[in-house]
Design a protein around this motif. Structure first.
Motif, PDB file in Angstrom:
ATOM      1  N   SER A  42       0.813  -1.207   0.000  1.00  0.00           N
ATOM      2  CA  SER A  42       0.000   0.000   0.000  1.00  0.00           C
ATOM      3  C   SER A  42       0.847   1.257   0.000  1.00  0.00           C
ATOM      4  O   SER A  42       1.806   1.377   0.767  1.00  0.00           O
ATOM      5  N   GLU A  43       0.445   2.195  -0.857  1.00  0.00           N
ATOM      6  CA  GLU A  43       1.008   3.544  -0.835  1.00  0.00           C
ATOM      7  C   GLU A  43       0.166   4.472   0.044  1.00  0.00           C
ATOM      8  O   GLU A  43       0.544   5.623   0.246  1.00  0.00           O
ATOM      9  N   HIS A  44      -0.949   3.991   0.570  1.00  0.00           N
ATOM     10  CA  HIS A  44      -1.848   4.827   1.370  1.00  0.00           C
ATOM     11  C   HIS A  44      -1.188   5.233   2.674  1.00  0.00           C
ATOM     12  O   HIS A  44      -0.609   4.399   3.384  1.00  0.00           O
ATOM     13  N   HIS A  45      -1.334   6.485   3.013  1.00  0.00           N
ATOM     14  CA  HIS A  45      -0.688   7.092   4.179  1.00  0.00           C
ATOM     15  C   HIS A  45      -0.961   6.363   5.492  1.00  0.00           C
ATOM     16  O   HIS A  45      -0.086   6.113   6.245  1.00  0.00           O
ATOM     17  N   GLY A  46      -2.110   5.956   5.834  1.00  0.00           N
ATOM     18  CA  GLY A  46      -2.367   5.389   7.150  1.00  0.00           C
ATOM     19  C   GLY A  46      -2.419   3.881   7.231  1.00  0.00           C
ATOM     20  O   GLY A  46      -2.726   3.336   8.272  1.00  0.00           O
ATOM     21  N   ASP A  47      -2.120   3.176   6.157  1.00  0.00           N
ATOM     22  CA  ASP A  47      -2.302   1.723   6.149  1.00  0.00           C
ATOM     23  C   ASP A  47      -1.268   0.957   6.956  1.00  0.00           C
ATOM     24  O   ASP A  47      -1.576  -0.045   7.567  1.00  0.00           O
ATOM     25  N   ALA A  48      -0.037   1.382   6.922  1.00  0.00           N
ATOM     26  CA  ALA A  48       1.021   0.651   7.608  1.00  0.00           C
ATOM     27  C   ALA A  48       2.210   1.584   7.760  1.00  0.00           C
ATOM     28  O   ALA A  48       2.284   2.629   7.116  1.00  0.00           O
ATOM     29  N   CYS A  49       3.142   1.189   8.591  1.00  0.00           N
ATOM     30  CA  CYS A  49       4.360   1.976   8.791  1.00  0.00           C
ATOM     31  C   CYS A  49       5.532   1.259   8.136  1.00  0.00           C
ATOM     32  O   CYS A  49       5.620   0.026   8.217  1.00  0.00           O
ATOM     33  N   PRO A  50       6.428   1.990   7.514  1.00  0.00           N
ATOM     34  CA  PRO A  50       7.623   1.337   6.992  1.00  0.00           C
ATOM     35  C   PRO A  50       8.422   0.737   8.146  1.00  0.00           C
ATOM     36  O   PRO A  50       8.350   1.211   9.273  1.00  0.00           O
ATOM     37  N   GLY A  51       9.139  -0.316   7.870  1.00  0.00           N
ATOM     38  CA  GLY A  51       9.933  -0.973   8.895  1.00  0.00           C
ATOM     39  C   GLY A  51       9.249  -2.185   9.496  1.00  0.00           C
ATOM     40  O   GLY A  51       9.691  -2.710  10.510  1.00  0.00           O
ATOM     41  N   ALA A  52       8.184  -2.661   8.862  1.00  0.00           N
ATOM     42  CA  ALA A  52       7.488  -3.854   9.356  1.00  0.00           C
ATOM     43  C   ALA A  52       8.356  -5.096   9.149  1.00  0.00           C
ATOM     44  O   ALA A  52       9.257  -5.108   8.309  1.00  0.00           O
ATOM     45  N   ALA A  53       8.069  -6.128   9.912  1.00  0.00           N
ATOM     46  CA  ALA A  53       8.744  -7.413   9.770  1.00  0.00           C
ATOM     47  C   ALA A  53       7.690  -8.496   9.597  1.00  0.00           C
ATOM     48  O   ALA A  53       6.727  -8.555  10.353  1.00  0.00           O
ATOM     49  N   VAL A  54       7.873  -9.333   8.582  1.00  0.00           N
ATOM     50  CA  VAL A  54       6.950 -10.417   8.283  1.00  0.00           C
ATOM     51  C   VAL A  54       7.759 -11.703   8.176  1.00  0.00           C
ATOM     52  O   VAL A  54       8.834 -11.721   7.568  1.00  0.00           O
ATOM     53  N   ARG A  55       7.240 -12.790   8.763  1.00  0.00           N
ATOM     54  CA  ARG A  55       7.887 -14.101   8.664  1.00  0.00           C
ATOM     55  C   ARG A  55       7.001 -15.025   7.850  1.00  0.00           C
ATOM     56  O   ARG A  55       5.807 -15.142   8.128  1.00  0.00           O
ATOM     57  N   ILE A  56       7.603 -15.677   6.855  1.00  0.00           N
ATOM     58  CA  ILE A  56       6.866 -16.555   5.947  1.00  0.00           C
ATOM     59  C   ILE A  56       7.486 -17.946   6.006  1.00  0.00           C
ATOM     60  O   ILE A  56       8.651 -18.132   5.610  1.00  0.00           O
ATOM     61  N   GLU A  57       6.721 -18.912   6.511  1.00  0.00           N
ATOM     62  CA  GLU A  57       7.219 -20.284   6.551  1.00  0.00           C
ATOM     63  C   GLU A  57       7.395 -20.779   5.119  1.00  0.00           C
ATOM     64  O   GLU A  57       6.548 -20.557   4.257  1.00  0.00           O
ATOM     65  N   THR A  58       8.513 -21.443   4.864  1.00  0.00           N
ATOM     66  CA  THR A  58       8.917 -21.801   3.508  1.00  0.00           C
ATOM     67  C   THR A  58       9.377 -23.251   3.455  1.00  0.00           C
ATOM     68  O   THR A  58      10.038 -23.729   4.374  1.00  0.00           O
ATOM     69  N   VAL A  59       9.039 -23.940   2.406  1.00  0.00           N
ATOM     70  CA  VAL A  59       9.584 -25.264   2.110  1.00  0.00           C
ATOM     71  C   VAL A  59      10.546 -25.075   0.942  1.00  0.00           C
ATOM     72  O   VAL A  59      10.196 -24.445  -0.049  1.00  0.00           O
ATOM     73  N   GLY A  60      11.764 -25.587   1.045  1.00  0.00           N
ATOM     74  CA  GLY A  60      12.745 -25.409  -0.021  1.00  0.00           C
ATOM     75  C   GLY A  60      13.502 -24.095   0.096  1.00  0.00           C
ATOM     76  O   GLY A  60      13.801 -23.449  -0.908  1.00  0.00           O
ATOM     77  N   LEU A  61      13.825 -23.710   1.323  1.00  0.00           N
ATOM     78  CA  LEU A  61      14.498 -22.429   1.557  1.00  0.00           C
ATOM     79  C   LEU A  61      15.832 -22.333   0.819  1.00  0.00           C
ATOM     80  O   LEU A  61      16.135 -21.305   0.217  1.00  0.00           O
ATOM     81  N   ARG A  62      16.616 -23.390   0.841  1.00  0.00           N
ATOM     82  CA  ARG A  62      17.936 -23.339   0.181  1.00  0.00           C
ATOM     83  C   ARG A  62      17.789 -23.202  -1.338  1.00  0.00           C
ATOM     84  O   ARG A  62      18.557 -22.501  -1.986  1.00  0.00           O
ATOM     85  N   GLU A  63      16.798 -23.841  -1.902  1.00  0.00           N
ATOM     86  CA  GLU A  63      16.553 -23.712  -3.347  1.00  0.00           C
ATOM     87  C   GLU A  63      16.107 -22.278  -3.673  1.00  0.00           C
ATOM     88  O   GLU A  63      16.524 -21.707  -4.682  1.00  0.00           O
ATOM     89  N   PHE A  64      15.255 -21.716  -2.816  1.00  0.00           N
ATOM     90  CA  PHE A  64      14.821 -20.338  -3.019  1.00  0.00           C
ATOM     91  C   PHE A  64      16.005 -19.383  -2.918  1.00  0.00           C
ATOM     92  O   PHE A  64      16.161 -18.472  -3.734  1.00  0.00           O
ATOM     93  N   HIS A  65      16.870 -19.614  -1.936  1.00  0.00           N
ATOM     94  CA  HIS A  65      18.080 -18.804  -1.776  1.00  0.00           C
ATOM     95  C   HIS A  65      18.949 -18.874  -3.031  1.00  0.00           C
ATOM     96  O   HIS A  65      19.415 -17.850  -3.539  1.00  0.00           O
ATOM     97  N   ALA A  66      19.148 -20.076  -3.553  1.00  0.00           N
ATOM     98  CA  ALA A  66      19.957 -20.242  -4.781  1.00  0.00           C
ATOM     99  C   ALA A  66      19.307 -19.519  -5.959  1.00  0.00           C
ATOM    100  O   ALA A  66      20.002 -18.888  -6.770  1.00  0.00           O
TER     101      ALA A  66
END
Length: 123
Positions: free
Chosen positions: A56-80
């Protein structure tokens, strides 16, 4: 009563840079976008497999600097895959965390941190 997975809203300031980062680099797809007027701020949904994020570019929706964690299968393949692109703005590394996960944190151009993680394989 039931609950579904949350959909985080991440604040962005530049649509071109956001699309370059999330769509081109990380491989998300654009599901939809909305502007209340032709020159109004963007609000959109992106997804990758079962993961859904709102930007969102909307002024009140969120603040920059958020942290999100996403559970992943195949992390090393994604990294590569990320490193094979030679993306000039980010070269993330996998870190083994003391709580038993391998984390791949990818900061976006707006100060948000998206961490892809999976349980550390037992040695």
């Amino acid at each position: 009563m039931t609950f579904s997975a949350p959909v985080p809203i991440l604040r962005i300031f530049d649509v071109t840079r956001a699309k370059d980062h999330y769509l081109s680099f990380l491989g998300f797809q654009l599901d939809w976008e909305n502007r209340q007027s032709e020159d109004g701020p963007l609000y959109c949904q992106i997804s990758k497999d079962g993961c859904v994020l709102h930007l969102s570019e909307h002024h009140g929706d969120a603040c920059p600097g958020a942290a999100v964690r996403i559970e992943t299968v195949g992390l090393r393949e994604f990294h590569a895959l990320l490193h094979s692109q030679a993306y000039k703005y980010s070269r993330p590394a996998i870190q083994s965390m003391p709580w038993g996960t391998d984390d791949l944190t990818v900061p976006d151009p707006f100060g948000n941190r998206v961490t892809f993680w999976q349980l550390t394989p037992e040695a």
